[in-house]
Design an enzyme around this catalytic site. Structure first.
Site, mmCIF file in Angstrom:
data_model
loop_
_atom_site.group_PDB
_atom_site.id
_atom_site.type_symbol
_atom_site.label_atom_id
_atom_site.label_comp_id
_atom_site.label_asym_id
_atom_site.label_seq_id
_atom_site.Cartn_x
_atom_site.Cartn_y
_atom_site.Cartn_z
ATOM 1 C CB SER A 20 10.750 -74.317 42.830
ATOM 2 O OG SER A 20 9.924 -75.403 42.444
ATOM 3 C CG HIS B 208 14.370 -72.283 43.680
ATOM 4 N ND1 HIS B 208 13.893 -71.306 42.834
ATOM 5 C CD2 HIS B 208 14.122 -73.468 43.068
ATOM 6 C CE1 HIS B 208 13.375 -71.876 41.753
ATOM 7 N NE2 HIS B 208 13.504 -73.192 41.881
ATOM 8 C CE LYS C 72 15.599 -72.023 39.477
ATOM 9 N NZ LYS C 72 16.034 -72.856 38.331
#
Length: 396
Positions: free
Chosen positions: A184, A212, A243
């Site tokens: 990340s 991610h 996200k």
């Protein structure tokens, strides 16, 4: 009179010093939706500090789905999934995510952090092993801290180091290797094919944090496991909703034997209220858009490759990243704080990564891209970075 606790904690004054110097970079207030431009103190600022990789946090269909779910189910669950907190839409999302990721079953947690905390702390016993990459996410580290298992750590993305640690283990005990798919802070990608190969050789299990990776890698944004073709070889796949899925919460995807155990033993699952109806419906709508609009993923990679080339051309040190997370190394806490402030003055929001999150010589600016960024916005941000980096002699 101060208590002993107050006395102990009162010596921590780093935030006050940074505020006094005018460079404190945290809790900066935004007064608009999370978009490629946000409103701060009455002016528009380019947002290059967000994890909304698909740019869906303000998408009308996602908002509408959240509103409609709130109207039907209310604002909260008032209980955990174990008791009164399971809705039909929770189970429907679990089934859909299992199919999407390519696993037998899925469990929903209230946060992505809670997934790693609840899963890693529960799966292995006292004589077993949890094996981590040294740059794994804080939630993975904290999950390991709550585990009673033996702990081994290997050098970042170093497969020789991983094998050396595997050789230390008892062949008859459970060994769980846990890694980020995309790391990340520095944006590099785990060597999943080699991790899987070693896991097979040493009879270990693998858990991959796709926080991610989902939305960014793989067919239809299914993540790094899909990208490398190792989905069936990875035992557990973790994902977050905060996200690419433009919501809040997380999930673990695995086989039904493991979820059966976790549903009845994972304290972070049993003793935490379920994700809200709005969050659940938002994830479902976001997945619809990701699958229906593959051009979002294509555009994200186009502007990512463009930005990577520009930063290299500029002379920036960006490490081993090959993703929309681009670390711009500064290697000095003082400069990192000042650069962050000056870039905001120039209308560009980025995130500083300083000690103790990283060693003092590894401090950086974390620049991240969204599928909704335009090439023109990227160019504007790069010019601002060029101006500020020259000011502090970070680039020639």
């Amino acid at each position: 009179m101060k208590s002993l606790l107050q006395e102990k904690l009162s010596v921590y004054d780093a935030p006050q010093k940074a505020k006094a110097a005018g460079v404190y970079p945290y809790f900066r207030q935004i007064s608009s939706e999370q978009n490629t431009e946000v409103l701060m103190n009455g002016r528009k600022v380019l947002m290059f500090g967000s994890n909304s990789y698909m740019g869906l946090t303000n998408h009308p269909k996602v908002i509408e789905a959240a509103v409609e779910a709130t109207k039907k189910y209310g604002t909260g669950m008032a209980g955990s999934p174990f008791l009164n907190g399971t809705l039909d839409i929770h189970k429907q999302l679990e089934e859909r995510l299992a199919d999407y990721v390519g696993k037998e079953d899925v469990m929903l947690y209230s946060t992505g952090f809670g997934v790693n905390l609840g899963v890693i702390s529960t799966l292995t016993g006292r004589e077993d092993y949890v094996i981590l990459d040294e740059q794994d996410h804080a939630s993975i580290i904290d999950g390991r801290r709550l585990s009673f298992s033996n702990y081994l750590k290997y050098r970042h993305n170093d497969m020789q180091s991983l094998e050396a640690q595997l050789k230390k283990t008892d062949p008859n005990k459970v060994k769980l290797i846990v890694t980020d798919g995309v790391f990340s802070m520095e944006g590099d990608v785990a060597n999943l094919p080699e991790i899987v190969r070693l896991a097979k050789e040493y009879n270990a299990s693998v858990m991959v944090d796709e926080a991610h990776g989902i939305g960014v890698f793989g067919e239809g944004g299914r993540g790094t496991c899909n990208h490398f073709g190792v989905t069936q070889d990875v035992d557990l796949i973790m994902g977050t909703f905060s996200k690419s899925f433009a919501s809040l919460g997380g999930f673990i995807a695995t086989d039904k034997e493991i979820t059966n155990y976790l549903r009845h033993h994972s304290r972070a699952y049993i003793f935490t209220a379920s994700i809200t109806p709005a969050a659940t419906a938002a994830v479902n709508a976001a997945m619809d858009i990701i699958l229906a609009e593959p051009e979002r993923q294509t555009h994200l990679w186009d502007i990512t490759n463009y930005a990577l080339a520009k930063f290299r051309e500029m002379g920036c040190e960006i490490g081993h990243t090959s993703t929309p997370i681009i670390p711009l190394f500064i290697r000095d806490d003082y400069k990192t704080f000042h650069v962050t402030r000056d870039l905001l003055d120039e209308g560009v929001f980025v995130n500083p990564v300083v000690t103790p999150a990283v060693a003092p010589q590894d401090t950086l600016i974390r620049y991240s891209l969204m599928a909704t960024h335009t090439k023109e916005q990227v160019e504007r941000s790069i010019e601002a970075i060029r101006k500020v980096f020259k000011r502090y002699e970070i680039i020639p």
